[in-house]
Design a protein around this motif. Structure first.
Motif, PDB file in Angstrom:
ATOM      1  N   ALA A 510     -30.136  24.476 -21.088  1.00 53.36           N
ATOM      2  CA  ALA A 510     -30.783  25.594 -21.325  1.00 53.36           C
ATOM      3  C   ALA A 510     -29.971  26.042 -22.718  1.00 53.36           C
ATOM      4  CB  ALA A 510     -30.844  26.680 -20.364  1.00 53.36           C
ATOM      5  N   ILE A 511     -30.692  27.064 -23.447  1.00 52.38           N
ATOM      6  CA  ILE A 511     -30.062  27.904 -24.344  1.00 52.38           C
ATOM      7  C   ILE A 511     -30.097  29.381 -23.763  1.00 52.38           C
ATOM      8  CG2 ILE A 511     -29.992  28.846 -26.585  1.00 52.38           C
ATOM      9  CD1 ILE A 511     -30.851  25.881 -27.612  1.00 52.38           C
ATOM     10  N   VAL A 512     -29.113  30.065 -23.809  1.00 55.53           N
ATOM     11  CA  VAL A 512     -29.263  31.518 -23.402  1.00 55.53           C
ATOM     12  C   VAL A 512     -28.769  32.327 -24.634  1.00 55.53           C
ATOM     13  CG1 VAL A 512     -27.735  32.969 -22.155  1.00 55.53           C
ATOM     14  CG2 VAL A 512     -28.492  30.939 -20.903  1.00 55.53           C
ATOM     15  N   VAL A 513     -29.792  33.146 -24.697  1.00 54.13           N
ATOM     16  CA  VAL A 513     -29.828  34.075 -25.660  1.00 54.13           C
ATOM     17  C   VAL A 513     -29.027  35.549 -25.321  1.00 54.13           C
ATOM     18  CG1 VAL A 513     -31.041  35.382 -27.801  1.00 54.13           C
ATOM     19  CG2 VAL A 513     -31.711  32.991 -26.801  1.00 54.13           C
ATOM     20  N   VAL A 514     -28.126  36.030 -25.961  1.00 49.39           N
ATOM     21  CA  VAL A 514     -27.456  37.240 -25.330  1.00 49.39           C
ATOM     22  C   VAL A 514     -27.716  38.445 -26.273  1.00 49.39           C
ATOM     23  CG1 VAL A 514     -25.393  38.260 -24.798  1.00 49.39           C
ATOM     24  CG2 VAL A 514     -25.560  35.977 -24.311  1.00 49.39           C
ATOM     25  N   ASP A 515     -28.063  39.667 -26.241  1.00 46.14           N
ATOM     26  CA  ASP A 515     -28.084  40.761 -26.979  1.00 46.14           C
ATOM     27  C   ASP A 515     -26.495  41.242 -27.252  1.00 46.14           C
ATOM     28  OD1 ASP A 515     -28.258  43.435 -27.813  1.00 46.14           O
ATOM     29  OD2 ASP A 515     -30.145  43.639 -26.966  1.00 46.14           O
ATOM     30  N   ILE A 525     -34.135  29.826 -23.031  1.00 44.39           N
ATOM     31  CA  ILE A 525     -34.989  29.082 -23.595  1.00 44.39           C
ATOM     32  C   ILE A 525     -34.688  27.566 -22.808  1.00 44.39           C
ATOM     33  CG2 ILE A 525     -35.614  27.876 -25.721  1.00 44.39           C
ATOM     34  CD1 ILE A 525     -34.192  29.876 -27.270  1.00 44.39           C
ATOM     35  N   LYS A 526     -35.961  27.185 -22.131  1.00 46.89           N
ATOM     36  CA  LYS A 526     -35.728  26.002 -21.404  1.00 46.89           C
ATOM     37  C   LYS A 526     -37.134  25.065 -21.813  1.00 46.89           C
ATOM     38  CE  LYS A 526     -33.520  27.471 -16.968  1.00 46.89           C
ATOM     39  NZ  LYS A 526     -33.706  27.644 -15.457  1.00 46.89           N
TER      40      LYS A 526
END
Ligand code: DHE
Length: 547
Positions: A510-515, A525-526
């Motif tokens: 996955a890609i993890v998006v952090v604020d 994002i999967k």
């Protein structure tokens, strides 16, 4: 309309070559040609990155036969099986190599290294393909993608890159490339994306096409890690350059077609003792903003080459003595100075790209600095600093980069931070961010390799600032495997940072998006197509060297 699909992999990576068994001597454990081929494949895929094709050593120890024969078969077998705290992976006990494979490898390195083939102009031209000629390409942007906020994401084990939208996280294209693309770089205009596989295959992707696709391709050797494009005023999009590990050389190519124009070998003398080295590999390459120059970092000879591309027929190269084992690096926030880690020497070399001279060699105080491109921060006490983490320990070194405003701090480690642990590969920040992010994908502890440490810039005024831990793998909600969290990359605006959750090839990644403001999870994002994501390159930040 995916021209990239036209490429049928015809990989001649070193591991696939059937080379003759060199230097077998009486009394050596016997090895069949078949076993030798297996040994070659494993060696070039797993070992050569650290030990070198000719086994002269770099990040890993030398494995020339004077040494391996003195140690003997059993010692080698056990060393490969159990690894060492100095960084040799435990190939056996981790399950990554079988007993049979380890037996083959221990016998294989008792034999002299094979010398793989050279790759000159004739070989390069044979692999060179223009899939869409410049005159057949669009004359304006044919899609409504916000190209500047696009991310080029390496899908390591599927041999592809995914182009992911920075605003809605939609995958615009998945493009076939070489194996395990190492980095993506963008032409000065922002139109062309260049990627290079570990197998030295270069793809040039046109981001103006309705669906971005490969327009030209070339193989520049059999092992490579770096690519860059000309950025100086008047030379925008004119040239590309690729550096290779094998053969040890770099090639300057036409920026529209990848036509190979000039190949230069990097074989030669080590900078200090001036002894000959047969395999000085090309590590990072960046393009100067101050001069029409590429900055080429040669690992084993410890030289930084400033390649003047204004007249490649009469090529001028300024050769800067720096330090051995140059690896990765990036610019300071002014983009005048380039800082590159001599990782196995524990140092960072600083080059003034305006004068093309060495400014400083800085001891980082940690073991094996590994900055990626590094991170530029505005330190509350010391002004502009550049950060690197370390592979070998938990420290993060902050180096002063402002010789005019803060002359006392310039090119010195002004502060050492303590993050989660060793095994860090990349740090990241952004001019608008108040944070410094530190990964640790190679840490043996799954909790550490699965999370990221974040320092608040405001806290750096304290002597030992504390960090916050972001549990990225937990946020990704991945059930199986032991994914590693690797390489933060900001979006163009600088208000969110993306991390790869890099799992095994057959498991979910996955890609993890952090604020960046709240340090909270913003999105995961999967997609079944996201196989083994590693490096991510935001088009604008990469093109403008913002990090
Ligand atoms: Fe990398 C950058 C070489 C292992 C992911 N890596 C670089 C650069 C070099 C390099 C020379 C700088 C390129 C530039 O800026 O022009 N990497 C090597 C190796 O020799 C090494 C140690 C062993 C090998 O056999 O390749 C190695 N690298 C890895 C990995 O295992 C990683 C994590 C995953 C992979 O794909 O293999 C990995 N390397 C990366 C990434 C960058 C990188 C994501 C770019 C970081 C950035 O932000 O600029």
């Amino acid at each position: 309309s995916d021209a990239g699909a036209a490429y049928q992999p015809s990989m001649t990576t070193l591991g696939q070559l059937n080379l003759e068994i060199p230097g077998r001597r009486e009394g050596d454990p016997v090895m069949t040609q078949e076993e030798y081929n297996i040994g070659n494949k494993i060696y070039f895929e797993r070992c050569a990155g650290c030990h070198g094709v000719l086994r002269k050593g770099a990040t890993g120890k030398p494995l020339t036969t004077d040494i391996t024969r003195a140690n003997g078969y059993e010692y080698l077998r056990d060393f490969i099986t159990y690894g060492s705290p100095a960084g040799m992976p435990n190939w056996g006990t981790s399950g990554e190599m079988s007993e049979e494979e380890i037996d083959i490898m221990a016998r294989y390195i008792l034999l002299d290294p094979a010398s793989p083939p050279e790759f000159g102009m004739a070989e390069m031209r044979e692999t060179w393909k223009v899939l869409v000629a410049p005159e057949d390409r669009p004359t304006e942007k044919m899609n409504d993608i916000d190209i500047d906020n696009l991310f080029s994401v390496t899908l390591r084990d599927s041999g592809q890159v995914a182009l992911i939208d920075g605003a809605d996280y939609k995958i615009h294209a998945v493009i076939d490339t070489g194996y395990a693309v190492h980095i993506s770089r963008i032409s000065a205009s922002g139109r062309y994306l260049f990627v290079i596989g570990r197998d030295a295959l270069v793809n040039m992707i046109d981001l103006w096409m309705e669906t971005p696709a490969t327009v030209a391709q070339i193989k520049v050797g059999s092992e490579a890690r770096s690519i860059e494009t000309s950025k100086f005023k008047g030379f925008e999009d004119k040239y590309a350059i690729a550096g290779s590990y094998w053969p040890p050389q770099y090639v300057i190519m036409d920026g529209d077609t990848l036509e190979p124009l000039k190949i230069k070998s990097t074989r030669g003398m080590v900078y200090d003792e001036q002894s000959y080295h047969p395999e000085p590999r090309v590590a990072s390459i960046v393009a100067s903003h101050y001069n029409p120059e590429f900055i080429v970092n040669v690992k084993e000879t410890g030289k930084i080459l400033m390649i003047d591309y204004s007249d490649i027929k009469n090529l001028k190269v300024t050769e800067i003595e720096a330090e051995r084992f140059l690896h990765d690096g990036g610019f300071d926030s002014s983009k005048r100075y380039f800082l590159v880690a001599a990782n196995a020497r524990g140092k960072v070399a600083v080059v003034d790209t305006k004068d093309s001279t060495l400014t400083a060699l800085v001891e980082t105080g940690g073991q094996t600095p590994h900055p990626g491109r590094g991170a530029n921060l505005m330190h509350p006490t010391y002004g502009p600093v550049w950060a690197t983490s370390h592979l070998g320990d938990e420290t993060v070194a902050l180096i002063g980069t402002d010789p005019e405003g803060h002359p006392d701090n310039a090119w010195k480690v002004v502060q050492t931070l303590y993050a989660q642990g060793g095994g860090s590969l990349f740090v990241k920040s952004h001019p608008t961010s108040e944070h410094l992010y530190v990964d640790a994908p190679l840490n043996p502890d799954a909790e550490i390799s699965g999370s990221v440490a974040v320092f608040k810039l405001g806290d750096l005024a304290q002597e030992e600032p504390e960090y916050t831990v972001l549990p990225i793998v937990e946020w990704a909600e991945i059930g199986e495997g032991q994914p590693r969290v690797v390489q933060g990359e900001f979006n163009q605006e600088g208000n969110e940072i993306w991390f790869s959750v890099w799992n095994a090839k057959d498991l979910e990644s996955a890609i993890v998006v952090v604020d960046d403001k709240t340090l909270e999870l913003k999105a995961v994002i999967k997609d079944p197509r996201l196989i083994t994501p590693t490096g991510k390159f935001n088009v604008y930040n990469t093109r403008a060297d913002v990090y």
